[in-house]
Scaffold this active site. Structure first.
Site, PDB file in Angstrom:
ATOM      1  N   ARG A  71      -5.694   3.509  -7.886  1.00 25.22           N
ATOM      2  CA  ARG A  71      -7.512   4.220  -7.593  1.00 25.22           C
ATOM      3  C   ARG A  71      -8.177   2.734  -7.697  1.00 25.22           C
ATOM      4  NH1 ARG A  71      -9.506   8.574  -5.375  1.00 25.22           N
ATOM      5  NH2 ARG A  71      -9.166  10.200  -6.759  1.00 25.22           N
ATOM      6  N   LYS A 120      -3.766  27.885  -9.186  1.00 27.60           N
ATOM      7  CA  LYS A 120      -2.629  27.305  -8.866  1.00 27.60           C
ATOM      8  C   LYS A 120      -2.908  25.680  -9.549  1.00 27.60           C
ATOM      9  CE  LYS A 120      -4.647  25.642  -4.078  1.00 27.60           C
ATOM     10  NZ  LYS A 120      -4.176  25.863  -2.616  1.00 27.60           N
ATOM     11  N   GLU A 146      -3.050  21.141   0.552  1.00 29.18           N
ATOM     12  CA  GLU A 146      -3.750  23.091   0.780  1.00 29.18           C
ATOM     13  C   GLU A 146      -3.055  22.571   2.380  1.00 29.18           C
ATOM     14  OE1 GLU A 146      -8.064  22.522   0.016  1.00 29.18           O
ATOM     15  OE2 GLU A 146      -7.099  23.730  -2.102  1.00 29.18           O
ATOM     16  N   ARG A 198       6.243  16.704  -4.645  1.00 23.18           N
ATOM     17  CA  ARG A 198       5.461  17.502  -4.743  1.00 23.18           C
ATOM     18  C   ARG A 198       5.184  18.729  -5.298  1.00 23.18           C
ATOM     19  NH1 ARG A 198       0.560  13.806  -2.210  1.00 23.18           N
ATOM     20  NH2 ARG A 198       0.108  14.688  -4.040  1.00 23.18           N
ATOM     21  N   ASN A 258      -8.622  -1.347   4.114  1.00 27.09           N
ATOM     22  CA  ASN A 258      -8.381  -2.154   2.646  1.00 27.09           C
ATOM     23  C   ASN A 258      -7.580  -2.560   2.438  1.00 27.09           C
ATOM     24  OD1 ASN A 258      -6.682   0.557   3.348  1.00 27.09           O
ATOM     25  ND2 ASN A 258      -6.783   1.455   1.333  1.00 27.09           N
ATOM     26  N   ASP A 259      -6.594  -2.783   2.826  1.00 30.26           N
ATOM     27  CA  ASP A 259      -5.184  -3.509   2.903  1.00 30.26           C
ATOM     28  C   ASP A 259      -5.419  -5.439   3.473  1.00 30.26           C
ATOM     29  OD1 ASP A 259      -3.979  -1.689   1.322  1.00 30.26           O
ATOM     30  OD2 ASP A 259      -3.277  -1.142   3.806  1.00 30.26           O
ATOM     31  N   ASP A 306       1.250  -1.241   0.329  1.00 25.02           N
ATOM     32  CA  ASP A 306       0.223   0.330  -0.111  1.00 25.02           C
ATOM     33  C   ASP A 306       1.284   1.135   0.337  1.00 25.02           C
ATOM     34  OD1 ASP A 306      -2.510   1.512   0.432  1.00 25.02           O
ATOM     35  OD2 ASP A 306      -1.982   1.285   2.656  1.00 25.02           O
ATOM     36  N   ASP A 359      -1.551  -0.974   6.058  1.00 22.30           N
ATOM     37  CA  ASP A 359      -1.726  -0.263   7.228  1.00 22.30           C
ATOM     38  C   ASP A 359      -3.010  -0.281   7.850  1.00 22.30           C
ATOM     39  OD1 ASP A 359      -1.522   1.988   5.742  1.00 22.30           O
ATOM     40  OD2 ASP A 359      -1.622   2.632   7.183  1.00 22.30           O
ATOM     41  N   THR A 379      -2.631   1.306  -5.027  1.00 22.48           N
ATOM     42  CA  THR A 379      -3.026   2.161  -3.855  1.00 22.48           C
ATOM     43  C   THR A 379      -4.331   3.160  -4.336  1.00 22.48           C
ATOM     44  OG1 THR A 379      -2.483   4.341  -3.289  1.00 22.48           O
ATOM     45  CG2 THR A 379      -1.390   4.093  -4.965  1.00 22.48           C
TER      46      THR A 379
END
Length: 1110
Positions: free
Chosen positions: A789, A560, A496, A594, A818-819, A392, A815, A674
């Site tokens: 996704r 932005k 943000e 990023r 969803n895993d 993940d 962790d 992921t």
């Protein structure tokens, strides 16, 4: 197993609120979860049934039955039943212990408390007692107990904020909103108790992003979708309270539906053991046949003379029948070739290896006081055979903590310093951070190391001021103050939060907003801007813009977004700055940061009014509304003036880069699965060095149909080998597109490094069609694979695809809930005790707190567990063949009469007592204490202890006392005392020991000298290093800047702009005091506490040193 009435297949679900009696007639599942296998009543029959499915156990049960037949048994029954009962008991105790812990973890979840509306009042109920149709009250930072229909909340218009990290791995907040008719219920308990709405919806399924239903109430019907549902596993955030109606409970919830089924996991050694046992059974049968034939011949030629000599009055035996009985007799005698104690010893060794993992201090994370834990004891040696790791991203590779690292403003980089030789060098921990203590509103956790940025702000640089003004205005952050007057930000995405916090510490503080205004504090002065328009973010636009009017009456558009998108919309006057900023972005990207481009535009009042009028018209359009709005956004977002760019670090967990590098050197492939979007996942891929600028190509599969995905796979395969490669010749031309299949090729034929990135919708088409083998083939030819996704079920499908078709040992690590599904599907499941709860840990085979510990788990514990187990098996079979084949040799001297060389107690105790300690010592401690140039305390205890135990039992069994108690079982009184007084006995023992040991010692000496193993070579190198001077390390060099790529920092969700401008999420009054646990909050203590934990210079230095050493 007990018969029970089968639950009818559910087509649709009908649920009535506050009516348990009505809902019970549908036999809906309750909210209790079960991961345990046994109960007190079913443990014994089910466990015995499972144990006797093992071939060896069934074999020994068969031998026990044979030994009860006196005509064929020369051994008493206790020689088999004692070790059999011991093995069955030990295994049963281990299984019971494991299941006890499963019961314990189930009870922890099932006994959580939740407030349920019962009989007109709120009562605390355990989760397991919650029923479908109940109305539950949730409070801030509380886990959701079941899948709920949101009825009302403390927020305006029935909104609530949830974090879905347990479901999709994303920690950015998501919005759910109640129906307007139910939001009016508020917190009025009496009205909620009278609520009797009926929901008709879809049957339980695993689709996280879809829900279809209808609420019928007060003679009206209201459609329901996913935005009205809160799923189990979510956490309520930034919302004081909310009420929900239970739709799905327990195993019917979407979280559990995505968890997958628990599979029985076995190691390759277990499968090998079954094969070996079958071969040894065959070998044993051959020996029995040979000895049976020998007995028949002996009986026919010599047996009659013996009966005459011994004056036996028995009738002459049939030699054939005698041989038949002798066959079974030798099957019993020679059964020690595969002693049942072998399985006991294997379990003890695995238990010891598990404790080594639990006790490993190098896998202990002091930050959370979390040690590593082996949650299963049967898979340790499999850790040394891993070929594929499925990981993940969020919370596993990353901390999901965004930190503002650098920025480029008007062609100048801030975040770096220059020395006297004007040579750029990276910021390190030794540099003093900027002092923000004089600013009371500054976030204390924020750190920045370039003093020149603050100097530019103080000097009034207009570009710098405009840059941070844009960051303070262009966002969807909500602000509020706690009881102490402290400013708290509620952010929809951590990206943000990092940008607004940076502006806040630089003197441009976002204070508050209304649907029409934004108020910020600019260097101590409050300034209110009129919000004229909000151009929201989506995955196609890849940018966000706001249009505001400042107090001077000027209208400005601040934007932005992704650099590749904004650069196309710049005014020609920004061309020179674009080139310089583009270079800076390339440097940022090369460091794994990023990036976002920042730009603005001055708007004419008349032009804006005309544009806004057209926007209002488009918003009211019945057809093509989205396309019209998108076109108007495109029209106004042009001729922008470039200000600069930001660089945010999505903080990796400590040691991730080094761990991935080490596993790659061990030829272990790492795939990232992921739920995050493509851009975020690709950025992390570069940050982890899984993706590099030196790669030959990165294939992106994003087709929306099966045909598109097939064509993209074909093109990617063509790029791997070239369009005219002979491997592909003839196939493209002769096959129809819909029947096209990729040609199987070996991984060795690929030269160069390639990566594959595939989206969830494309993966769904590939997995559900006939091209999944093509996808697998292409993925295995690539060095790195990133799936974006993807749903929890798709993660499991990818793991199963590799596991099934590649016949490779797989490991899944994650962790969050969803895993869980991929953790259960892989051969080995590893759970990280992170920020997303304990579902992954509870479903895992091993757990620890940091991804970096995976390296030690596989390359240290896994490797040695496998080596020790292999050595143990060789040692064990050697001693048992040597012990058992003596009976085969003796058969030629006893007339094949199935007489034994040893007494029965020696046979019984040989494996479980006399020779158990040395083999266990090798299996548990090999390469820790035994494989040394000297004997350790462990050698002395196990070797001399075994000898002492043997002589102690021997003297006891031949003593007067034991003879007096059991004269029939121990008739050899005084035999040992008299035998050991003979010198020849001790001489034989000495000569036998020397004759057995000397060939082994000589062989090891010659092998070490002529063909040394890697271990021998390392030992020689270590000895030489002690005498030689220490090796001088190379001086680390600066990391090379890479070419710019399109990767932007914006883990955002569409729709927040509309919420802000509508005012639905604005509070009517000050909220109650915050609990301090909201997440993610920009001013939380842990949000930026490790800003300079690891710098690029340090990582680059490590990589170079690692290369030199290797």
């Amino acid at each position: 197993m007990f018969l029970c009435k089968k639950k009818p297949c559910e087509v649709e679900r009908i649920v009535k609120a506050n009516d348990r009696e009505y809902n019970e007639k549908f036999q809906y599942a309750d909210n209790r979860i079960h991961t345990s296998k046994y109960s007190i009543i079913t443990f014994l029959p089910i466990n015995l049934f499972e144990q006797f499915q093992r071939v060896a156990n069934a074999y020994f049960l068969f031998l026990l039955i044979l030994q009860l037949i006196p005509e064929i048994s020369s051994l008493t029954w206790f020689t088999t039943i004692v070790p059999l009962v011991l093995v069955i008991t030990m295994t049963a105790v281990k299984d019971a212990t494991d299941d006890y812990f499963r019961h314990k973890s189930d009870n922890q979840v099932n006994n959580r408390q939740s407030e349920v509306l019962i009989d007109g009042k709120l009562q605390n109920e355990k989760w397991m007692n919650v029923k479908v149709g109940d109305i539950i009250k949730l409070e801030n930072n509380q886990f959701v107990a079941a899948d709920l229909l949101l009825l009302s909340s403390s927020e305006p218009h029935g909104l609530c904020y949830i974090e879905t990290a347990e479901l999709d791995g994303e920690t950015n907040l998501k919005v759910r909103h109640a129906l307007s008719v139910t939001s009016e219920l508020g917190a009025d308990i009496s009205r909620l108790a009278r609520f009797d709405g009926t929901v008709v919806c879809e049957a339980p399924n695993n689709k996280l992003d879809k829900f279809v239903g209808v609420l019928s109430w007060k003679d009206s019907k209201h459609s329901l979708n996913n935005q009205k549902i809160i799923l189990r596993g979510c956490i309520l955030r930034n919302t004081s309270w909310c009420f929900g109606m239970v739709i799905f409970a327990g195993p019917d919830t979407k979280l559990i539906q995505n968890s997958g089924k628990t599979k029985f996991k076995r190691t390759s050694i277990d499968r090998l053991m079954n094969t070996l046992v079958l071969w040894i059974f065959g070998f044993l049968a051959c020996l029995g046949i040979i000895l049976a034939i020998g007995n028949s011949i002996w009986e026919n030629q010599v047996g009659g003379q013996f009966r005459t000599f011994l004056f036996w009055n028995e009738e002459e035996k049939d030699s054939i029948f005698s041989g038949f009985l002798t066959f079974w007799s030798y099957i019993i005698i020679l059964n020690t070739v595969v002693p049942i104690s072998l399985y006991v010893s294997m379990e003890v060794i695995r238990l010891g290896h598990s404790y080594f993992i639990n006790w490993d201090r190098k896998m202990y994370y002091s930050g959370k006081a979390a040690p590593a834990e082996a949650r299963t004891t049967t898979l340790n040696e499999e850790l040394g055979q891993i070929e594929y790791v499925f990981s993940d991203k969020t919370g596993t590779l990353t901390q999901n903590i965004m930190t503002f690292k650098k920025c480029s403003i008007n062609g100048r980089i801030y975040g770096e310093v220059c020395d006297d030789t004007v040579q750029k060098k990276e910021i390190t921990k030794e540099k003093e951070p900027v002092d923000f203590s004089g600013k009371p509103q500054a976030a204390r956790s924020f750190q920045f190391f370039d003093q020149s940025l603050m100097e530019s702000i103080k000097l009034g640089d207009p570009n710098v001021h405009e840059f941070f003004r844009l960051l303070a205005l262009c966002h969807t952050v909500m602000s509020e103050e706690d009881s102490t007057g402290k400013l708290i930000y509620q952010v929809q995405s951590p990206d943000e939060g990092a940008l607004v916090t940076a502006a806040r510490n630089c003197g441009f503080i976002f204070k508050s907003r209304t649907p029409e205004t934004i108020t910020i504090e600019e260097l101590g002065t409050l300034v209110t801007y009129q919000l004229l328009a909000f151009l929201d973010f989506n995955n196609i636009r890849k940018r966000m813009s706001v249009i505001v009017r400042n107090p001077a009456g000027q209208i400005k558009l601040y934007s932005k977004g992704a650099d590749t998108i904004l650069f196309e919309r710049l005014h020609p006057s920004s061309e020179d700055l674009l080139c310089l900023t583009s270079d800076h972005l390339g440097e940022f990207a090369g460091e794994g940061l990023r990036t976002l481009a920042i730009a603005y535009r001055d708007l004419d009042d008349k032009y804006f009014k005309e544009w806004h009028k057209m926007l209002e018209t488009a918003s009211a359009a019945m057809h093509g509304r989205d396309d019209q709005i998108s076109g108007l956004y495109e029209e106004i977002e042009r001729d922008l003036t470039l200000l600069g760019a930001t660089a945010i670090e999505d903080k990796l967990q400590e040691g991730v880069i080094e761990t991935i590098a080490s596993l790659s050197l061990a030829s272990i492939k790492i795939w990232v699965l992921t739920g995050d979007k493509q851009e975020t996942a690709v950025n992390i891929g570069y940050a982890c060095n899984m993706l590099t600028e030196d790669m030959n190509d990165v294939f992106v599969i994003a087709g929306n149909t099966v045909g598109e995905v097939r064509e993209e796979l074909r093109k990617a395969k063509g790029s791997l080998f070239g369009q005219n490669n002979s491997v592909l010749n003839g196939h493209v031309a002769c096959e129809k597109p819909q029947q096209l299949e990729l040609v199987s090729v070996g991984e060795d034929t690929v030269t160069g490094d390639y990566a594959l990135v595939i989206n969830g919708h494309s993966l769904a088409h590939a997995l559900e069609s006939d091209i999944k083998n093509d996808l697998l083939e292409l993925a295995c030819l690539c060095k790195t694979v990133i799936c974006c996704r993807v749903t929890p079920l798709q993660k499991a499908q990818v793991v199963e695809l590799v596991r099934k078709h590649k016949n490779a040992v797989t490991l899944a690590i994650g962790d969050g809930a969803n895993d869980v599904s991929m953790i259960k599907t892989a051969h080995i499941g590893v759970g990280i005790s992170g920020q997303e709860g304990l579902q992954a840990v509870l479903a895992s085979d091993y757990s620890f707190a940091q991804f970096k510990y995976l390296q030690r788990l596989l390359l240290v514990h896994g490797r040695w567990s496998y080596f020790r187990m292999c050595k143990f098996l060789c040692y064990f079979f050697y001693k048992n063949f040597a012990f058992t084949l003596v009976h085969f040799w003796f058969a030629f001297f006893c007339g094949f009469s199935a007489q034994t060389v040893y007494d029965q107690w020696f046979i019984t105790l040989f494996n479980i007592v006399y020779t158990s300690l040395p083999v266990l010592a090798m299996g548990i401690f090999d390469q820790i204490a035994l494989d040394t140039s000297y004997w350790t305390i462990i050698n002395h205890v196990f070797i001399w202890g075994s000898i002492a135990t043997y002589f102690s039992i021997l003297f006891t069994m031949h003593s007067n006392g034991i003879f007096g108690m059991f004269p029939n079982q121990f008739p050899f009184i005084g035999n040992v005392r008299h035998s050991l007084t003979q010198k020849c006995i001790w001489l034989v023992i000495l000569l036998t020991t020397v004759a057995s040991v000397m060939p082994v010692v000589a062989f090891r000496f010659l092998k070490m000298d002529l063909h040394p193993t890697p271990t021998d070579q390392i030992r020689r190198w270590q000895k030489a290093q002690k005498k030689a001077r220490p090796v001088r390390r190379r001086r680390p060099q600066a990391r090379r800047s890479s070419s710019r790529r399109s990767g932007y920092a914006f883990a955002h969700q569409e729709g927040y702009g509309e919420l802000i401008t509508s005012g639905k999420n604005m509070r009517a009054k000050n909220p109650p005091p915050a609990s301090g646990l909201e997440k993610p909050l920009c001013n939380s203590t842990s949000w930026l506490e490790n800003l300079c934990k690891k710098t690029t210079d340090t990582l680059s230095s490590f990589s170079q040193e690692k290369t030199v050493k290797l």
